[in-house]
Design a protein around this motif. Structure first.
Motif, mmCIF file in Angstrom:
data_model
loop_
_atom_site.group_PDB
_atom_site.id
_atom_site.type_symbol
_atom_site.label_atom_id
_atom_site.label_comp_id
_atom_site.label_asym_id
_atom_site.label_seq_id
_atom_site.Cartn_x
_atom_site.Cartn_y
_atom_site.Cartn_z
ATOM 1 N N VAL A 138 0.859 -1.181 0.000
ATOM 2 C CA VAL A 138 0.000 0.000 0.000
ATOM 3 C C VAL A 138 0.899 1.235 0.000
ATOM 4 N N LEU A 139 0.731 2.089 -1.009
ATOM 5 C CA LEU A 139 1.459 3.354 -1.096
ATOM 6 C C LEU A 139 0.450 4.499 -1.154
ATOM 7 N N ARG A 140 0.880 5.658 -0.677
ATOM 8 C CA ARG A 140 -0.003 6.826 -0.691
ATOM 9 C C ARG A 140 0.761 8.056 -1.194
ATOM 10 N N PRO A 141 1.184 8.022 -2.463
ATOM 11 C CA PRO A 141 1.930 9.161 -3.008
ATOM 12 C C PRO A 141 1.012 10.334 -3.333
ATOM 13 N N ASN A 142 1.546 11.529 -3.194
ATOM 14 C CA ASN A 142 0.804 12.738 -3.556
ATOM 15 C C ASN A 142 1.016 12.994 -5.049
#
Length: 326
Positions: A138-142
């Protein structure tokens, strides 16, 4: 607690650690320690129990257990939270549910077997038990959703570097998501599946899936798949079984390095490395985009990670599609 007990046993490798010592260190009872030791034994750890001196750790099971992955893992964020599943339909599907429920960036889902593993465009990914790596992060890049392809490409670079560093095997990359064992046949050893939860202008989460054939015998695959597949073990000279935990740790570390490089403005360096590993440049291809077909010779990739296909005097940039080498 089980992980901490395993850590203590590893720290004193070959020497006994008393139950009393572990209980004092962890602030629990000796009975609690004994229960965790029994739990480790059920997982397959060989642990000797000596009445006077304590517990001695022997061999570990060939499993991708969180306790094994975290021991010696050098990442800061990736893999700090691990969900281990002996059998799951799809690690990506499981990770998407976690992401939608708010799982933090770096959450890792790892399985020994998938019953409905898949690649891009719904292709089936064969996932035999206990031989390969099936993982999702799980990644949460802007980022804007249009930039999501960059996550796929940097993952290819990271996996190729990790395999080279750990196994000494050269991998090539086939745009956008295939990992190929270098050589005249360029057979497929792995694939990447990136899925998004996004709004029109921003990404809420990315689930990054990676399947890698590690210790599998290619002869065990169905006929049509067998013709195009490779495994890392069978690519070793001489053939040798690979430690999956250590390889996974190497992949997570390289992924974190490439991901942080990307977020800090280092995309040019990543795309340069991808081009160096690219197996398509100069090849004639057909690229299927929905109901359309783009045909021609691959001229490389632009700086956005789009495939450039030249036909006569015309060059087309392909954002996504299924590539077939002519």
């Amino acid at each position: 607690m089980r992980g901490k007990i395993l850590g203590l046993l590893k720290k004193h490798s070959g020497n006994a650690v008393s139950g009393q010592e572990m209980a004092q260190y962890l602030g629990v009872s000796r009975i609690a320690v004994w229960k965790q030791i029994q739990s480790l034994k059920k997982l397959g750890y060989q642990i000797q129990s000596r009445r006077k001196s304590g517990y001695i750790l022997g061999t570990a099971p060939d499993l991708l257990l969180p306790e094994e992955i975290k021991h010696g893992l050098k990442t800061r964020k990736l893999g700090t939270k691990i969900y281990y599943l002996p059998v799951i339909d799809s690690t990506n599907d499981y990770a998407k549910k976690l992401a939608q429920a708010g799982a933090p960036e770096g959450t890792l889902v790892i399985a020994e077997k998938q019953t409905r593993g898949r690649g891009r465009l719904g292709h089936e990914w064969f996932s035999p038990t206990g031989q390969n790596i099936y993982m999702s992060l799980v990644l949460r890049p802007n980022l804007h959703p249009a930039q999501a392809v960059r996550i796929t490409l940097l993952t290819g670079v990271a996996a190729a570097l990790a395999v080279k560093n750990y196994c000494g095997i050269d991998l090539g990359l086939k745009w956008p998501n295939d990992l190929l064992v270098a050589g005249k046949d360029h057979k497929k050893a792995g694939g990447i599946l990136t899925e998004l939860g996004a709004e029109s202008d921003r990404i809420n989460y990315v689930v990054l899936g990676l399947g890698l054939n590690v210790n599998m015998r290619v002869s065990s695959l169905p006929g049509e798949v067998r013709k195009k597949a490779a495994s890392l073990m069978e690519s070793m000279k001489p053939i040798a079984k690979i430690n999956r935990v250590e390889l996974l740790q190497a992949i997570l570390l390289q992924l974190e390095i490439q991901y942080q490089l990307f977020l800090s403005g280092g995309w040019d360096k990543i795309i340069e490395n991808y081009r160096r590993l690219d197996t398509l440049k100069g090849r004639r291809v057909n690229v299927k985009q929905g109901n359309e077909m783009v045909s021609g010779q691959v001229a490389g990739m632009d700086n956005e990670g789009r495939l450039l296909v030249r036909s006569g005097a015309k060059t087309q940039s392909v954002i996504a599609g299924e590539v077939h080498i002519v």
